[in-house]
Design an enzyme around this catalytic site. Structure first.
Site, PDB file in Angstrom:
ATOM      1  N   HIS A  18      20.860 -13.060 117.421  1.00 52.94           N
ATOM      2  CA  HIS A  18      19.699 -14.225 117.019  1.00 52.94           C
ATOM      3  C   HIS A  18      18.882 -14.282 118.627  1.00 52.94           C
ATOM      4  O   HIS A  18      17.588 -14.451 118.753  1.00 52.94           O
ATOM      5  CB  HIS A  18      20.169 -15.337 116.842  1.00 52.94           C
ATOM      6  CG  HIS A  18      20.610 -15.431 115.362  1.00 52.94           C
ATOM      7  ND1 HIS A  18      21.746 -16.149 115.274  1.00 52.94           N
ATOM      8  CD2 HIS A  18      20.490 -14.890 114.163  1.00 52.94           C
ATOM      9  CE1 HIS A  18      22.261 -15.783 113.835  1.00 52.94           C
ATOM     10  NE2 HIS A  18      21.337 -15.065 113.260  1.00 52.94           N
ATOM     11  N   LYS A  42      23.956 -20.670 100.882  1.00 53.01           N
ATOM     12  CA  LYS A  42      25.397 -20.898 101.673  1.00 53.01           C
ATOM     13  C   LYS A  42      25.506 -22.379 101.908  1.00 53.01           C
ATOM     14  O   LYS A  42      25.204 -23.074 102.739  1.00 53.01           O
ATOM     15  CB  LYS A  42      24.893 -20.416 103.085  1.00 53.01           C
ATOM     16  CG  LYS A  42      24.634 -18.693 103.182  1.00 53.01           C
ATOM     17  CD  LYS A  42      24.143 -18.335 104.557  1.00 53.01           C
ATOM     18  CE  LYS A  42      23.657 -16.969 104.654  1.00 53.01           C
ATOM     19  NZ  LYS A  42      23.095 -16.345 105.946  1.00 53.01           N
ATOM     20  N   ARG A  92      18.621  -6.182 110.963  1.00 53.97           N
ATOM     21  CA  ARG A  92      19.793  -5.483 111.167  1.00 53.97           C
ATOM     22  C   ARG A  92      19.617  -4.132 110.704  1.00 53.97           C
ATOM     23  O   ARG A  92      20.077  -2.865 111.211  1.00 53.97           O
ATOM     24  CB  ARG A  92      21.170  -6.297 111.312  1.00 53.97           C
ATOM     25  CG  ARG A  92      21.307  -7.362 111.895  1.00 53.97           C
ATOM     26  CD  ARG A  92      22.368  -8.301 111.783  1.00 53.97           C
ATOM     27  NE  ARG A  92      22.357  -8.687 110.325  1.00 53.97           N
ATOM     28  CZ  ARG A  92      22.873  -9.666 109.732  1.00 53.97           C
ATOM     29  NH1 ARG A  92      23.979 -10.341 110.335  1.00 53.97           N
ATOM     30  NH2 ARG A  92      22.534  -9.909 108.333  1.00 53.97           N
ATOM     31  N   SER A 129      26.956 -14.003 111.695  1.00 59.41           N
ATOM     32  CA  SER A 129      27.560 -15.380 111.778  1.00 59.41           C
ATOM     33  C   SER A 129      28.842 -15.577 110.805  1.00 59.41           C
ATOM     34  O   SER A 129      29.574 -16.103 111.144  1.00 59.41           O
ATOM     35  CB  SER A 129      26.612 -16.471 111.575  1.00 59.41           C
ATOM     36  OG  SER A 129      25.394 -16.475 112.366  1.00 59.41           O
TER      37      SER A 129
HETATM   38  O1  PNS Z   1      20.001 -17.016 108.271  1.00 59.02           O
HETATM   39  P1  PNS Z   1      19.619 -17.243 106.782  1.00 59.02           P
HETATM   40  O2  PNS Z   1      20.855 -17.973 106.175  1.00 59.02           O
HETATM   41  O3  PNS Z   1      19.558 -15.762 106.246  1.00 59.02           O
HETATM   42  O4  PNS Z   1      18.447 -17.771 106.590  1.00 59.02           O
HETATM   43  C1  PNS Z   1      17.775 -18.077 105.369  1.00 59.02           C
HETATM   44  C2  PNS Z   1      16.776 -19.540 105.366  1.00 59.02           C
HETATM   45  C3  PNS Z   1      17.356 -20.501 105.756  1.00 59.02           C
HETATM   46  C4  PNS Z   1      15.423 -18.776 106.283  1.00 59.02           C
HETATM   47  C5  PNS Z   1      16.244 -19.399 103.924  1.00 59.02           C
HETATM   48  O5  PNS Z   1      17.181 -19.689 102.886  1.00 59.02           O
HETATM   49  C6  PNS Z   1      15.073 -20.378 104.037  1.00 59.02           C
HETATM   50  O6  PNS Z   1      13.880 -20.296 104.080  1.00 59.02           O
HETATM   51  N1  PNS Z   1      15.460 -21.713 103.483  1.00 59.02           N
HETATM   52  C7  PNS Z   1      14.613 -22.867 103.399  1.00 59.02           C
HETATM   53  C8  PNS Z   1      14.064 -23.147 102.035  1.00 59.02           C
HETATM   54  C9  PNS Z   1      13.037 -22.165 101.741  1.00 59.02           C
HETATM   55  O7  PNS Z   1      12.123 -21.943 102.214  1.00 59.02           O
HETATM   56  N2  PNS Z   1      13.305 -21.370 100.353  1.00 59.02           N
HETATM   57  C10 PNS Z   1      12.296 -20.542 100.110  1.00 59.02           C
HETATM   58  C11 PNS Z   1      12.545 -19.229 100.594  1.00 59.02           C
HETATM   59  S1  PNS Z   1      11.622 -17.697  99.666  1.00 59.02           S
END
Ligand code: PNS
Length: 162
Positions: A18, A42, A92, A129
């Protein structure tokens, strides 16, 4: 002032992959907001959102034009809140791309915000992570994958030595 880009993620915890993507994004775009968000896939995190922000601040300390914030709700709302001109995501592997492509296209369809993908440096491509949490829980070596404050925080959570 340069509009920042938003790097959203769950960051539980932030790792060196990150950090590399933040450094690349600052070089490419000038300013970064590192956004700690909730990933509904998650639900149970190891660190609280406040702890994740503190660990991201510690891992990114000393970098100009980088700020860290927690957001609730949608990534596109967070991007609008900070006036981000695009979202940046690190990749990645091809598996990451499959997931990220759908999120990028969905987010574009909602507000018209674009997502730019940045491949992480090859030496960080294996870091996740999830595996860091798993290894740290059993007292394994994670110091080459995270900044020192994160290694200490993991040791604190699991009662092991950093
Ligand atoms: O590090 P991650 O867990 O892959 O990140 C995923 C994250 C937090 C960026 C994604 O779940 C997200 O954007 N969450 C906020 C809710 C949202 O916008 N949902 C619509 C996604 S298209």
């Amino acid at each position: 002032m340069t509009a920042p880009v938003l790097i959203p993620g769950s960051f539980d915890p932030i790792h060196l992959g990150h950090v590399d993507v933040v450094d690349q994004a600052v070089e490419l775009f000038g300013a970064v907001v590192f956004g700690v968000l909730h990933n509904p896939d998650k639900p149970s995190g190891l660190f609280t959102p406040d702890e994740r922000v503190a660990l991201a601040e510690a891992s990114l300390a000393g970098r100009a034009n980088v700020s860290v914030r927690a957001f609730t709700g949608l990534a596109v709302q967070a991007a609008a809140d900070v006036g981000a001109h695009c979202i940046v995501k690190g990749l990645r592997t091809a598996d990451d791309y499959a997931v990220e492509q759908q999120m990028a296209q969905t987010n574009y369809s909602v507000t018209g915000i674009r997502t730019v993908f940045v491949p992480c440096r090859a030496e960080y491509a294996f870091i996740s992570s999830r595996f860091i949490r798993e290894i740290a829980a059993h007292g394994g070596t994670i110091g080459h994958m995270v900044a020192e404050p994160v290694a200490r925080a993991l040791a604190g959570k699991f009662g092991t030595s950093p």
